[in-house]
Design a protein around this motif. Structure first.
Motif, PDB file in Angstrom:
ATOM      1  N   ALA A 158       0.840  -1.202   0.000  1.00  0.00           N
ATOM      2  CA  ALA A 158       0.000   0.000   0.000  1.00  0.00           C
ATOM      3  C   ALA A 158       0.876   1.254   0.000  1.00  0.00           C
ATOM      4  O   ALA A 158       1.887   1.319   0.692  1.00  0.00           O
ATOM      5  N   SER A 159       0.474   2.215  -0.797  1.00  0.00           N
ATOM      6  CA  SER A 159       1.257   3.442  -0.890  1.00  0.00           C
ATOM      7  C   SER A 159       0.334   4.629  -1.173  1.00  0.00           C
ATOM      8  O   SER A 159      -0.567   4.529  -2.012  1.00  0.00           O
ATOM      9  N   ASP A 160       0.557   5.709  -0.453  1.00  0.00           N
ATOM     10  CA  ASP A 160      -0.208   6.934  -0.687  1.00  0.00           C
ATOM     11  C   ASP A 160       0.721   8.114  -0.455  1.00  0.00           C
ATOM     12  O   ASP A 160       0.711   8.755   0.596  1.00  0.00           O
ATOM     13  N   ALA A 161       1.555   8.361  -1.464  1.00  0.00           N
ATOM     14  CA  ALA A 161       2.568   9.398  -1.338  1.00  0.00           C
ATOM     15  C   ALA A 161       1.957  10.783  -1.154  1.00  0.00           C
ATOM     16  O   ALA A 161       2.473  11.612  -0.408  1.00  0.00           O
ATOM     17  N   ARG A 162       0.852  11.046  -1.831  1.00  0.00           N
ATOM     18  CA  ARG A 162       0.225  12.370  -1.725  1.00  0.00           C
ATOM     19  C   ARG A 162      -0.265  12.639  -0.296  1.00  0.00           C
ATOM     20  O   ARG A 162      -0.106  13.735   0.229  1.00  0.00           O
ATOM     21  N   ALA A 163      -0.845  11.607   0.296  1.00  0.00           N
ATOM     22  CA  ALA A 163      -1.316  11.767   1.677  1.00  0.00           C
ATOM     23  C   ALA A 163      -0.137  12.003   2.616  1.00  0.00           C
ATOM     24  O   ALA A 163      -0.233  12.785   3.569  1.00  0.00           O
ATOM     25  N   GLN A 164       0.990  11.342   2.336  1.00  0.00           N
ATOM     26  CA  GLN A 164       2.161  11.517   3.176  1.00  0.00           C
ATOM     27  C   GLN A 164       2.735  12.930   3.043  1.00  0.00           C
ATOM     28  O   GLN A 164       3.189  13.531   4.022  1.00  0.00           O
ATOM     29  N   ILE A 165       2.709  13.461   1.825  1.00  0.00           N
ATOM     30  CA  ILE A 165       3.190  14.838   1.621  1.00  0.00           C
ATOM     31  C   ILE A 165       2.319  15.815   2.408  1.00  0.00           C
ATOM     32  O   ILE A 165       2.825  16.741   3.058  1.00  0.00           O
ATOM     33  N   THR A 166       1.010  15.599   2.361  1.00  0.00           N
ATOM     34  CA  THR A 166       0.097  16.447   3.131  1.00  0.00           C
ATOM     35  C   THR A 166       0.420  16.367   4.622  1.00  0.00           C
ATOM     36  O   THR A 166       0.395  17.378   5.337  1.00  0.00           O
ATOM     37  N   ARG A 167       0.742  15.168   5.083  1.00  0.00           N
ATOM     38  CA  ARG A 167       1.077  14.969   6.494  1.00  0.00           C
ATOM     39  C   ARG A 167       2.362  15.731   6.848  1.00  0.00           C
ATOM     40  O   ARG A 167       2.454  16.350   7.911  1.00  0.00           O
ATOM     41  N   PHE A 168       3.350  15.683   5.966  1.00  0.00           N
ATOM     42  CA  PHE A 168       4.606  16.398   6.224  1.00  0.00           C
ATOM     43  C   PHE A 168       4.364  17.905   6.302  1.00  0.00           C
ATOM     44  O   PHE A 168       4.966  18.595   7.130  1.00  0.00           O
ATOM     45  N   VAL A 169       3.514  18.419   5.444  1.00  0.00           N
ATOM     46  CA  VAL A 169       3.201  19.849   5.468  1.00  0.00           C
ATOM     47  C   VAL A 169       2.535  20.211   6.795  1.00  0.00           C
ATOM     48  O   VAL A 169       2.851  21.240   7.412  1.00  0.00           O
TER      49      VAL A 169
END
Length: 246
Positions: free
Chosen positions: A71-82
């Protein structure tokens, strides 16, 4: 579920079985216990002799990725980092401590803990990059197990064919058995080449591409953590990490 992989397996079976029927060999022409023992069992024996046991076990753990990729959700992770960056700039890095135990990814949990602890960004980078590299090399070695099987299978198919022809040579006095014996001999070649090109080599290639994609995403995680540790602007972090999506 990776629908493309499922369709590929179905098409491979249709190509092999359908081709055998259309060529007049029939389904019985594809079945040979002797060829199965020589090619398939022999291939497993060869790869087990070549591979360390830890790598062999890892290979059979990640083989499911062919049909169920991680499972991968890079966009969600970027949002989390922001979001984390915004919190850190307003309330300090210690405000992120509550997020550490919520992370299921060991790499992310370890990296975020180091950020909270105030470890120097370059030290964080060095430690996490070593871990990313080690994880990548372990999984690539596991993927190459199937690549090795794809190399051995055709050769063992030839061995099976030669053994079958040797058996035919012993029955030259009985012409009625020659055709059936030669057909059975070449079944081993079909097993070897078919298993290699319709299963082992494509599986290896797919697993390696998935490992590379996972490594790329982990590199993004490292960059995000470093950016937070350095106190970068959340907008700049988002722009930088979005570059990994392309």
């Amino acid at each position: 579920m990776d629908k493309l992989s499922v369709i590929a397996v179905v098409l491979a079976l249709v190509a092999l079985v359908g081709g055998s029927v259309l060529k007049g060999a029939g389904l019985s022409g594809l079945w040979s216990p002797a060829a199965f023992a020589i090619v398939i069992v022999g291939t497993f024996a060869a790869i087990m002799l070549q591979t360390p046991i830890t790598t062999f076990r890892r290979a059979w753990k990640i083989v499911r990725w062919v049909f169920r990729p991680p499972a991968s959700d890079a966009r969600a992770q970027i949002t989390r980092f922001v979001q984390w960056s915004t919190v850190a700039r307003r309330h300090g890095l210690l405000a992120l401590e509550i997020e550490v135990d919520r992370q299921h990814d060991p790499l992310l949990r370890k990296g975020l803990q180091m950020v909270v602890d105030g470890v120097e960004p370059e030290t964080i980078r060095q430690m996490l990059e070593i871990e990313v590299h080690g994880h990548s090399q372990r999984d690539l070695a596991a993927a190459k197990v199937f690549e090795g099987m794809g190399i051995y299978a055709p050769t063992l198919g030839i061995i099976g064919a030669v053994l079958g022809l040797m058996a035919v040579m012993k029955n030259l006095a009985d012409p009625s058995r020659l055709g059936q014996g030669i057909a059975a001999a070449f079944t081993a070649t079909i097993y070897g080449i078919g298993a290699a090109n319709l299963m082992f080599l494509p599986m290896a290639a797919k697993l390696k591409s998935l490992v590379n994609a996972q490594t790329h995403e982990r590199e993004m995680l490292v960059e995000g953590l470093i950016a937070i540790a350095q106190g970068e602007n959340p907008r700049n972090i988002e722009v930088r990490l979005n570059g990994y999506l392309h």
